[in-house]
Design an enzyme around this catalytic site. Structure first.
Site: not given
Length: 446
Positions: A22, A28, A174, A250, A362, A368
């Site tokens: 990512s 990540s 997203e 995000h 991650n 999330c």
């Protein structure tokens, strides 16, 4: 009218790993190649769900996806038996194979955008699965996500499902990671805040320079139209490109909202004063805006601790609980800020920290892991009841994880043909536990 907000958390899948796929997600990248513990990851997520359900919050469960994705590997030209497909792909195209063996479905805030019945033109709850087209491993998910959502929220008088937007860079979507619903009072129609990183076309808007903007203005506008939202109760705001370049890939990594509260970093929005003004107008002046100064929590600290990727939850006395990752407590400046926040006269009166290390490594914190869905009484009657978490379901799912999940998974293990069989056996049993029917390709093709 009885209205209740549910949090639907995603179960971590049996192939949970750290392939570092990512780009733009610092965690990540930093943990690429590390050995993962799928069992611990799933149990950490279940522990959070169980604790919040035990406090009286409405909690649901969504299942993981099947991986490795054999159908995707076949579309990429790998032939033979399934073990042969896996062996050849892992040997000849390890990057492609890693993408086909990975999924981000555990982070259900990315799964879809949801608009409650009170906000939509036809009075139904609307769902649009995110196309997730910015990353190959995520772009494989929308079809299965759509089937799962339909199995949990059956199409009909209460629920409406849309296809994902066309998979194009101009329409990158997203999901709820860039969408927040605010209300002035329980039971009222909501205000939809859509946050985008850039225009999909040449609209003269600034763009991040280091990392990609995953959500486009045009995608957000299309979803608002699909869901039949009142344009007077929709606000489109651009995320500050500097926040994206700092690792806030995000909006939910840099702000979080609930009811009439928006908890936001000073550098979250490109035009914070305009965003605040438009939200105040849409909420008739009843917005409570809590802004965290950069001098107290830097962008880098916000991203590293996922302070804003926290859950804001309403408690019976009207105060709010902030659910944060353990990394916030382990970072002195962030924890000191949170102590001051709770001691102030504001709405946040309690903190609750969870160890979500396997997810955090991650790039995913408490927010999330959940998709918020506001349901009226009639909606709840139409909901698949098997996915609603209680103590009995938690115990059953924890036992399921212990039976089927490995406690160690390194990159070479993804090419083990037995892992595919383990995953399918686990998911087939889970489909029965959650009364989902045949939502996975191996169930539908076999």
């Amino acid at each position: 009218m009885s209205v209740r907000e549910f949090n639907f958390d995603g179960l971590v899948g049996p192939t949970h790993n750290y392939s570092g796929l990512s780009f733009g997600n610092l965690a990540s990248k930093e943990n690429r190649g590390e050995v993962a513990n799928p069992r611990a990851a799933a149990l950490q997520g279940l522990a959070k769900m169980h604790a919040l359900a035990g406090r009286g919050f409405a909690q649901g469960v969504l299942p993981p996806h099947e991986r490795p994705d054999i159908a995707a590997l076949r579309r990429l030209g790998f032939t033979g038996t399934e073990p042969q497909v896996i062996e050849r792909a892992a040997r000849e195209a390890p990057a492609l194979f890693a993408a086909c063996a990975s999924a981000s479905a555990m982070w259900t805030a990315n799964a879809a955008t949801v608009s409650p019945a009170a906000d939509t033109a036809d009075g139904r709850v609307h769902f649009t699965p995110a196309n997730l087209n910015n990353k190959l491993h995520r772009a494989m998910e929308p079809e299965t996500t759509a089937r799962i959502l339909r199995a949990v929220f059956p199409e009909g008088p209460r629920f409406a499902h849309h296809d994902p937007l066309p998979s194009s860079p101009q329409l990158g979507d997203e999901g709820a990671a860039n969408h927040t619903r605010l209300i002035a009072a329980p039971g009222e129609g909501g205000v939809a805040l859509f946050v985008f990183g850039a225009s999909g076309f040449d609209a003269g808007l600034p763009r991040p320079q280091r990392f990609p903007a995953r959500q486009t203005l045009e995608a957000s506008q299309a979803i608002a139209r699909q869901h039949g939202l009142d344009s007077q109760r929709v606000v489109f705001a651009q995320q500050d490109p500097r926040a994206i370049d700092a690792g806030a890939f995000h909006n939910d990594v840099i702000s979080v909202g609930h009811q009439d509260v928006l908890f936001v970093h000073e550098q979250a929005f490109l035009e914070p004063a305009k965003t605040k003004s438009e939200l105040q107008r849409a909420l008739a002046g009843r917005l409570r805006w809590i802004e965290v100064p950069t001098a107290q929590v830097s962008l880098e600290e916000a991203v590293a601790t996922y302070l804003f990727n926290s859950q804001l939850l309403s408690q019976p006395d009207g105060s709010m609980l902030l659910v944060v990752p353990e990394e916030c407590r382990a970072t002195p400046r962030v924890w000191e800020y949170l102590q001051r926040l709770v001691a102030s006269a504001g709405p946040v009166r309690e903190l609750l920290a969870f160890d979500l290390r396997e997810s955090m490594r991650n790039g995913g914190g408490p927010a999330c892991l959940r998709l918020r869905v506001t349901l009226e009484e009639a909606d709840r009657a139409a909901l698949n009841p098997a996915v609603v978490l209680d103590a009995a379901l938690h115990e059953r799912l924890a036992a399921w994880v212990h039976r089927h999940y490995r406690d160690r998974l390194a990159a070479p293990d993804l090419a083990d043909p037995l892992l595919l069989d383990e995953c399918r056996t686990a998911l087939d049993e889970l489909s029965g536990i959650l009364a989902l029917g045949s939502v996975y390709p191996f169930q539908r093709d076999g």
